[in-house]
Design an enzyme around this catalytic site. Structure first.
Site, short mmCIF file in Angstrom:
data_model
loop_
_atom_site.label_atom_id
_atom_site.label_comp_id
_atom_site.label_asym_id
_atom_site.label_seq_id
_atom_site.Cartn_x
_atom_site.Cartn_y
_atom_site.Cartn_z
N CYS A 365 0.69 -1.25 0.09
CA CYS A 365 0.02 -0.16 -0.22
C CYS A 365 1.04 1.45 -0.12
O CYS A 365 1.45 1.75 1.04
CB CYS A 365 -0.88 0.07 1.33
N CYS A 368 -0.60 4.23 2.00
CA CYS A 368 -0.38 4.06 3.54
C CYS A 368 1.12 4.40 4.07
O CYS A 368 1.54 5.04 4.83
CB CYS A 368 -0.72 2.71 4.03
N ASP A 369 2.12 3.77 3.24
CA ASP A 369 3.56 3.27 3.71
C ASP A 369 4.34 4.31 3.13
O ASP A 369 5.48 4.69 3.42
CB ASP A 369 3.86 1.98 3.77
#
Ligand code: NAP
Length: 545
Positions: A365, A368-369
């Site tokens: 992701c 997200c990261d």
């Protein structure tokens, strides 16, 4: 004359005022005053401190129920509560050990609001099953939760943790750690993927969990993936159960309810499916560019006007009959039809090092990261729409990205391919990842060029894998529903599966896998359910009607 722009601004301002008024009302109704203390280092006046101060002040200005104070590190209270990071926000520290390290901006605004509301209620609101699990714990748990402003899953996990502390402040304490302003801590815990939860410094969860699983992981002190309820499930009678709260499931729900059918949508993970983690969506007609999460928020709020959503609940079994029984981790549903809109999950490379280093530099992701890798070197594996979208997103937020693709052409839309080229994002063609290496976290990948047959090693800080999705068909398989040779749910043009009363929609059916096609399939499945319940085709076939 007012132009469109002014009208939009007026509309935004009106909406803003409405939200503010609602927020004020909710805060003013809190039964208790919420002490919120911000600790900063003397003389430190950087962007983090300013942002934290402005945020909490903005909330305080809404209601007298927030007792906001500022203190300096090194002072008496900082020593008393052992505060040594700036900025740190403590919530009612005389009563609860709940603190936020960093700035709760972006997605984390939701966490800040939840912390204030839950602490003000002094009631966890956890369900009985979760409370039963927590009651089994009799030794303290210091929870550390790594979060980031761009992670749509993080507030869900943060809310689990806050509720847990409120449930038993004697045993549980919580530090929510914003990785952007606490990069050193993220580094120390090798938390290269958020949300990531530790208890007494042991990793207990990666990703957001339903509350029962969170409690179970906290009890067992290791990640848990299945929760089997202990008490008899409560029964819900409805017309339609939709499994999956992505674009297909939510669209289906809007249509079944509008057809007059009572409907429940059950979603075990975050709502919105893959869209929630898509950085930017550029092909949803009507929106030229919209962050995936924003689109999901709009969709979920729309769906909630119609359907009831059972979130964080897992469907364990479906027993088809005239009345279909749907058994979940929390209760039993009795219904007349089920739509399986279970979507798809990330495909894994299946190479050595991948699972060991998941969350340690291996990520699925980029939204997200990605921010954790600013200024660092990463590779994105894959050559489709996801890989190119993610590579462009990482590039745009300042990550040094190289695309690694196993063939010599991308299978992405021309627009994305051009963007990769125009931004000179390097692509390693005909290249396969053979192994991901690293001790505590990713440090290099072993690459194999399938043209020259040469093997090489490339130092890298992160590996983002975007090689497509596998349909989530475990339930369908358990039911004995027929699948296509590619493993998707086999269905007719009415989205009927091989079992009467069970329908499918969205990515689990295969096909184009676009947000709009999933929505279209959800809509069609919903209308078919309605038509079939009105005019049962199986009775027509049997000559009953
Ligand atoms: P995809 O279109 O199936 O592409 C997967 C890519 O990963 C392909 O390039 C494939 O290589 C590669 N791959 C598969 N298995 C691999 C392995 N074991 N090792 C190395 N490489 C591997 O998947 P996706 O890009 O995730 O997209 C999924 C669906 O969502 C698609 O239908 C896509 O159109 C849709 N989507 C659309 C958008 C958009 O419209 N903007 C954005 C995201 C996703 P080969 O090319 O060699 O097969």
């Amino acid at each position: 004359m007012t132009n469109h722009h002014d009208m939009n601004n007026q509309e935004d301002a009106r909406l803003g005022q409405e939200v503010e008024a609602q927020l004020k009302e909710v805060l003013n109704r809190l039964p208790n005053v919420v002490p919120v203390y911000l600790f900063t280092r003397k003389g430190q006046d950087d962007a983090f401190v300013k942002a934290a101060r402005d945020l909490v002040r903005a909330f305080r200005s809404l209601s007298k129920k927030i007792d906001f104070r500022e203190y300096e590190l090194g002072g008496e209270l900082a020593r008393k509560w052992n505060v040594n990071r700036s900025p740190s926000i403590l919530f009612d520290p005389e009563r609860f050990s709940i603190r936020y390290l960093g700035v709760p901006y972006g997605e984390e605004g939701r966490t800040l609001l939840a912390a204030i509301l839950l602490v003000g209620m002094r009631a966890s609101g956890l369900n009985e099953q979760t409370r039963n699990v927590l009651q089994k714990i009799d030794t303290p748990r210091e929870i550390k939760l790594f979060v980031s402003a761009t992670c749509p899953y993080c507030p869900d996990q943060a809310i689990n943790a806050i509720k847990t502390v409120i449930e038993n402040p004697r045993l549980f304490s919580l530090e929510m750690i914003d990785i952007q302003s606490n990069a050193d801590l993220a580094e120390r815990y090798s938390a290269y993927s958020v949300p990531q939860t530790f208890a007494n410094d042991v990793l207990i969860a990666q990703g957001a969990q339903p509350e029962e699983l969170f409690a179970l992981s906290l009890e067992k002190m290791e990640p848990q993936s299945v929760f089997i309820p202990e008490s008899d499930a409560q029964v819900v009678e409805t017309d339609v159960v939709i499994v999956g709260g992505g674009p297909a499931g939510l669209s289906a729900g809007i249509y079944t309810v509008r057809s007059g059918l009572k409907t429940a949508v059950i979603e075990r993970g975050p709502l919105g499916g893959q869209v929630a983690t898509t950085p930017v969506v550029e092909n949803y007609p009507g929106f030229a560019r919209v962050p995936g999460k924003a689109l999901v928020d709009i969709l979920v709020s729309h769906a909630l006007e119609y359907v009831q959503i059972y979130h964080g609940e897992e469907v364990l079994d479906i027993l088809p009959n005239d009345t279909v029984e749907v058994i979940t981790s929390r209760r039993k549903f009795l219904c007349r039809a089920v739509i399986l809109a279970t979507g798809a999950t990330y495909r894994r490379l299946g190479v050595p090092g991948e699972s060991r280093l998941a969350g340690r530099g291996v990520s699925y992701c980029a939204t997200c990261d990605g921010p954790l890798f600013r200024g660092k070197q990463v590779i994105v594996v894959g050559g489709g729409n996801s890989a190119t979208t993610e590579a462009l997103h990482l590039y745009n937020i300042g990550v040094q990205v190289t695309l690694v693709h196993r063939r010599d052409t991308l299978r992405a839309q021309e627009h994305l391919v051009r963007n990769i080229r125009d931004n000179s994002i390097p692509v390693l063609w005909n290249t396969e990842v053979q192994e991901i290496k690293g001790k505590e976290r990713v440090s290099e990948v072993v690459l194999y060029n399938n043209k020259t047959r040469e093997t090489s090693s490339l130092p890298t800080n992160g590996v983002f894998i975007a090689i497509g999705y596998n349909p989530t068909v475990e339930l369908a398989q358990k039911l004995g529903i027929e699948l296509t040779p590619d493993g998707f749910i086999k269905h007719d043009s009415h989205h009927r599966t091989s079992i009467r009363g069970i329908y499918s929609a969205g990515d689990v059916e295969g096909g184009y896998k676009q947000i709009v096609t999933a929505m279209g399939q959800g809509t069609e499945a919903a209308l078919s359910v309605y038509e079939d319940l009105m005019h049962p085709y199986w009775q027509v076939q049997q000559g009953v009607v």
